[in-house]
Scaffold this motif. Structure first.
Motif, PDB file in Angstrom:
ATOM      1  N   GLU A 191       0.811  -1.220   0.000  1.00 51.45           N
ATOM      2  CA  GLU A 191       0.000   0.000   0.000  1.00 51.45           C
ATOM      3  C   GLU A 191       0.843   1.269   0.000  1.00 51.45           C
ATOM      4  O   GLU A 191       0.363   2.327  -0.395  1.00 51.45           O
ATOM      5  CB  GLU A 191      -0.936   0.009   1.213  1.00 51.45           C
ATOM      6  N   GLU A 192       2.089   1.188   0.438  1.00 54.47           N
ATOM      7  CA  GLU A 192       2.957   2.358   0.520  1.00 54.47           C
ATOM      8  C   GLU A 192       4.377   1.974   0.116  1.00 54.47           C
ATOM      9  O   GLU A 192       4.745   0.803   0.174  1.00 54.47           O
ATOM     10  CB  GLU A 192       2.963   2.930   1.944  1.00 54.47           C
ATOM     11  N   SER A 193       5.161   2.983  -0.275  1.00 52.74           N
ATOM     12  CA  SER A 193       6.526   2.710  -0.725  1.00 52.74           C
ATOM     13  C   SER A 193       7.453   3.837  -0.318  1.00 52.74           C
ATOM     14  O   SER A 193       7.043   5.001  -0.215  1.00 52.74           O
ATOM     15  CB  SER A 193       6.549   2.538  -2.242  1.00 52.74           C
ATOM     16  N   SER A 194       8.711   3.490  -0.104  1.00 48.87           N
ATOM     17  CA  SER A 194       9.754   4.484   0.175  1.00 48.87           C
ATOM     18  C   SER A 194      10.716   4.621  -1.006  1.00 48.87           C
ATOM     19  O   SER A 194      11.734   5.311  -0.898  1.00 48.87           O
ATOM     20  CB  SER A 194      10.542   4.076   1.423  1.00 48.87           C
ATOM     21  N   VAL A 195      10.395   3.982  -2.134  1.00 48.66           N
ATOM     22  CA  VAL A 195      11.271   3.965  -3.314  1.00 48.66           C
ATOM     23  C   VAL A 195      10.678   4.871  -4.386  1.00 48.66           C
ATOM     24  O   VAL A 195       9.519   4.705  -4.779  1.00 48.66           O
ATOM     25  CB  VAL A 195      11.420   2.534  -3.858  1.00 48.66           C
ATOM     26  N   VAL A 196      11.466   5.833  -4.872  1.00 47.58           N
ATOM     27  CA  VAL A 196      10.956   6.833  -5.814  1.00 47.58           C
ATOM     28  C   VAL A 196      11.854   6.907  -7.043  1.00 47.58           C
ATOM     29  O   VAL A 196      13.057   7.169  -6.931  1.00 47.58           O
ATOM     30  CB  VAL A 196      10.868   8.224  -5.146  1.00 47.58           C
ATOM     31  N   LEU A 197      11.264   6.676  -8.210  1.00 46.79           N
ATOM     32  CA  LEU A 197      11.954   6.878  -9.491  1.00 46.79           C
ATOM     33  C   LEU A 197      11.890   8.361  -9.814  1.00 46.79           C
ATOM     34  O   LEU A 197      10.805   8.957  -9.835  1.00 46.79           O
ATOM     35  CB  LEU A 197      11.264   6.064 -10.583  1.00 46.79           C
ATOM     36  N   LEU A 198      13.053   8.993 -10.046  1.00 45.14           N
ATOM     37  CA  LEU A 198      13.102  10.445 -10.171  1.00 45.14           C
ATOM     38  C   LEU A 198      12.406  10.952 -11.424  1.00 45.14           C
ATOM     39  O   LEU A 198      12.282  10.243 -12.431  1.00 45.14           O
ATOM     40  CB  LEU A 198      14.552  10.918 -10.141  1.00 45.14           C
ATOM     41  N   ALA A 199      11.975  12.208 -11.349  1.00 49.49           N
ATOM     42  CA  ALA A 199      11.123  12.789 -12.396  1.00 49.49           C
ATOM     43  C   ALA A 199      11.769  12.759 -13.772  1.00 49.49           C
ATOM     44  O   ALA A 199      11.090  12.529 -14.782  1.00 49.49           O
ATOM     45  CB  ALA A 199      10.755  14.223 -12.019  1.00 49.49           C
ATOM     46  N   ASP A 200      13.087  13.001 -13.847  1.00 44.34           N
ATOM     47  CA  ASP A 200      13.709  13.016 -15.174  1.00 44.34           C
ATOM     48  C   ASP A 200      13.856  11.616 -15.764  1.00 44.34           C
ATOM     49  O   ASP A 200      14.257  11.459 -16.920  1.00 44.34           O
ATOM     50  CB  ASP A 200      15.058  13.744 -15.168  1.00 44.34           C
ATOM     51  N   GLU A 201      13.533  10.583 -14.988  1.00 50.20           N
ATOM     52  CA  GLU A 201      13.454   9.217 -15.510  1.00 50.20           C
ATOM     53  C   GLU A 201      12.014   8.854 -15.864  1.00 50.20           C
ATOM     54  O   GLU A 201      11.777   7.815 -16.479  1.00 50.20           O
ATOM     55  CB  GLU A 201      13.976   8.218 -14.466  1.00 50.20           C
ATOM     56  N   VAL A 202      11.074   9.707 -15.480  1.00 55.79           N
ATOM     57  CA  VAL A 202       9.653   9.443 -15.707  1.00 55.79           C
ATOM     58  C   VAL A 202       9.099  10.287 -16.854  1.00 55.79           C
ATOM     59  O   VAL A 202       8.505   9.759 -17.813  1.00 55.79           O
ATOM     60  CB  VAL A 202       8.844   9.719 -14.416  1.00 55.79           C
ATOM     61  N   LEU A 203       9.284  11.606 -16.763  1.00 54.89           N
ATOM     62  CA  LEU A 203       8.625  12.534 -17.680  1.00 54.89           C
ATOM     63  C   LEU A 203       8.935  12.289 -19.157  1.00 54.89           C
ATOM     64  O   LEU A 203       8.032  12.383 -19.998  1.00 54.89           O
ATOM     65  CB  LEU A 203       8.975  13.975 -17.286  1.00 54.89           C
ATOM     66  N   PRO A 204      10.187  11.948 -19.546  1.00 60.65           N
ATOM     67  CA  PRO A 204      10.449  11.746 -20.978  1.00 60.65           C
ATOM     68  C   PRO A 204       9.714  10.563 -21.587  1.00 60.65           C
ATOM     69  O   PRO A 204       9.645  10.461 -22.819  1.00 60.65           O
ATOM     70  CB  PRO A 204      11.977  11.509 -21.016  1.00 60.65           C
ATOM     71  N   HIS A 205       9.158   9.680 -20.760  1.00 60.29           N
ATOM     72  CA  HIS A 205       8.582   8.442 -21.284  1.00 60.29           C
ATOM     73  C   HIS A 205       7.065   8.352 -21.143  1.00 60.29           C
ATOM     74  O   HIS A 205       6.472   7.311 -21.440  1.00 60.29           O
ATOM     75  CB  HIS A 205       9.234   7.245 -20.590  1.00 60.29           C
ATOM     76  N   LEU A 206       6.432   9.440 -20.720  1.00 59.88           N
ATOM     77  CA  LEU A 206       4.986   9.405 -20.534  1.00 59.88           C
ATOM     78  C   LEU A 206       4.237   9.252 -21.856  1.00 59.88           C
ATOM     79  O   LEU A 206       3.078   8.829 -21.872  1.00 59.88           O
ATOM     80  CB  LEU A 206       4.521  10.678 -19.814  1.00 59.88           C
ATOM     81  N   GLY A 207       4.897   9.558 -22.955  1.00 59.40           N
ATOM     82  CA  GLY A 207       4.254   9.435 -24.263  1.00 59.40           C
ATOM     83  C   GLY A 207       4.324   8.041 -24.862  1.00 59.40           C
ATOM     84  O   GLY A 207       3.833   7.825 -25.988  1.00 59.40           O
TER      85      GLY A 207
END
Length: 477
Positions: free
Chosen positions: A237-253
């Motif tokens: 239900e919860e996590s302490s692990v975060v993939l950083l935004a510059d690894e996420v935003l370029p691939h939303l498309g």
């Protein structure tokens, strides 16, 4: 007043005055910043509009199982991304039914459509019906952090309660404990900061990244008489692990073109392992990462390019493989670099073969049929499902290259005749009643005849399992 600028008392007075003014301006700037920064409760109420709960059903052979996961809205078209772990790789898209999206704090669902899974990111994509998109805010509306968070920086995120609590949102906050490349840039916080699949922000409201599936934590259970075995617990239900935004935003498309997720780039090299540190030392590769190739599928792009077993891949398109810790992470990096491309594109590989460096050019192909795409058939009276034999099955069972004979067991119903006989998922069925199985269609015909013969008392299967052959007698009555 009245003193000459050259007189000594003037300068100390001026210096002290300027220092005082600078101090006042600095405090004024801090107070102004604190006054203009949006309070966290207001940030929370705005950004919670970018998160949803998604409910759907997986229709298996014997049951209709509900699944609820958390997702993030990524565009104005109502597209939502779900974590890769939300759906098992063996589940066919046709088994996924009745997608519904819930806003935090609401019991009213909106219908949605499953779009497929992207192989590179692992995300599943869902789209809300057009009439229900109003009020959803894409996560891209919030500015992203301009630099990576530093050690001890405070980040906060959103969690959602269960369906029986109307997915009530709640606030979580923690500090950055460590940053790693796994192989993407990932931060781990001191405690859970968001539900898996939901966005995480800094205290200025900037997007820091996306929470991932949490790592398991080891525990020891003690009894009065003896020490128990270690167990691993995972908070789903919860996590302490975060993939950083510059690894996420370029691939939303990377929204799939079809529910199958195709096209998917394919190399055809398997059994990849990081180079052993002792071997690296012998080969003078202490400062170089490498991926050792164990198996090459016949007629695959890797085979046609001349890649060989025991080759050590050192670079892709002229870029050396990065040194990552733990060493096995480089295998994930190599796989992702393949998936960044499209079938038909060319890839330059630098490999070490023995003591010789070899340069190869690979034309990537399209991934062969996946388990989720395989033809399958459930035999209720017999109590198991078979599916067609795939190229990956041949690798797993060390079959002769090019083998397509036999079928794979996909599901065994607990307590069924097949289960009682000892049949297991992933068994490779080679013979039915002493006759070899040449194809999936032939296996289906034979098993259908057995299924519909109500007089028949038993049948015999010859299966391969973990390199061993077993004969199983299935009693029907």
């Amino acid at each position: 007043v009245g003193r000459s600028p050259a007189e000594p008392p003037y300068f100390p007075l001026r210096d002290k005055t300027m220092r005082s003014l600078r101090f006042c301006f600095l405090n004024l700037a801090i107070v102004t910043l604190a006054a203009t920064a949006t309070p966290l409760p207001e940030q929370f109420s705005e950004r919670v509009k970018s998160v949803v709960a998604v409910e759907f059903f997986v229709h298996s052979e014997t049951e209709r199982q509900p699944v609820t996961v958390l997702g993030t809205v990524i565009d104005a078209a109502g597209t939502i991304i779900l974590p890769g772990a939300a759906i098992s790789p063996g589940v066919a898209p046709g088994q996924l039914k009745d997608f519904k999206v819930y806003r935090p704090g609401s019991s009213e669902p909106a219908s949605a459509t499953y779009l497929g899974q992207d192989a590179f990111t692992g995300w599943h994509f869902v789209r809300v019906a057009e009439k229900s998109r109003a009020g959803l805010v894409p996560v891209t509306q919030w500015s992203a952090m301009k630099s990576d968070p530093a050690l001890s920086d405070e980040l906060w995120g959103i969690g959602l309660r269960n369906k029986d609590e109307d997915f009530q949102p709640y606030f979580l906050i923690s500090r950055v404990a460590v940053m790693m490349k796994l192989p993407q840039k990932t931060v781990i916080l001191g405690s859970d900061v968001a539900g898996p699949g939901l966005p995480v922000f800094n205290t200025a409201g900037e997007l820091a990244g996306l929470a991932q599936t949490s790592f398991g934590q080891n525990f020891l259970i003690f009894s009065r008489n003896q020490r128990g075995n270690p167990i691993v617990l995972v908070n789903i239900e919860e996590s302490s692990v975060v993939l950083l935004a510059d690894e996420v935003l370029p691939h939303l498309g990377r929204i799939p073109r079809s529910v199958s997720g195709r096209p998917i780039a394919w190399l055809g090299a398997y059994g990849l392992q990081p180079i052993d540190p002792e071997v690296a030392k012998m080969l003078n590769l202490e400062n170089q990462s490498g991926v050792v190739v164990s198996d090459i599928l016949k007629s695959s792009p890797a085979d046609r390019a001349g890649l060989q077993e025991r080759d050590i891949v050192l670079a892709i398109d002229g870029q050396p493989l990065p040194r990552l810790k733990p060493d096995r992470v480089v295998v994930g990096y190599f796989g992702q670099e393949i998936l960044r491309h499209q079938p038909g594109e060319h890839l330059a590989l630098s490999v070490l073969r023995g003591s010789t460096r070899v340069e190869l050019t690979v034309k990537l192909g399209d991934e062969p049929k996946l388990v989720r795409e395989a033809d399958r058939r459930y035999f209720e009276r017999l109590g198991f499902t078979v599916r067609e034999f795939l190229s990956n099955d041949g690798i797993m069972h060390r079959a002769t290259p090019g083998t397509t004979e036999g079928v794979m067991v996909h599901f065994v119903k607990p307590g069924s005749a097949a289960a009682t006989a000892g049949l297991r998922p992933d068994d490779w069925v080679r013979e039915i009643d002493g006759a070899g199985v040449k194809s999936y269609a032939e296996a289906v015909d034979k098993l259908t005849a057995i299924e519909t013969d109500m007089v028949r008392a038993e049948f015999v299967l010859l299966v391969s399992r973990s390199g061993e052959t077993q004969v199983l007698r299935v009693k029907l009555n």
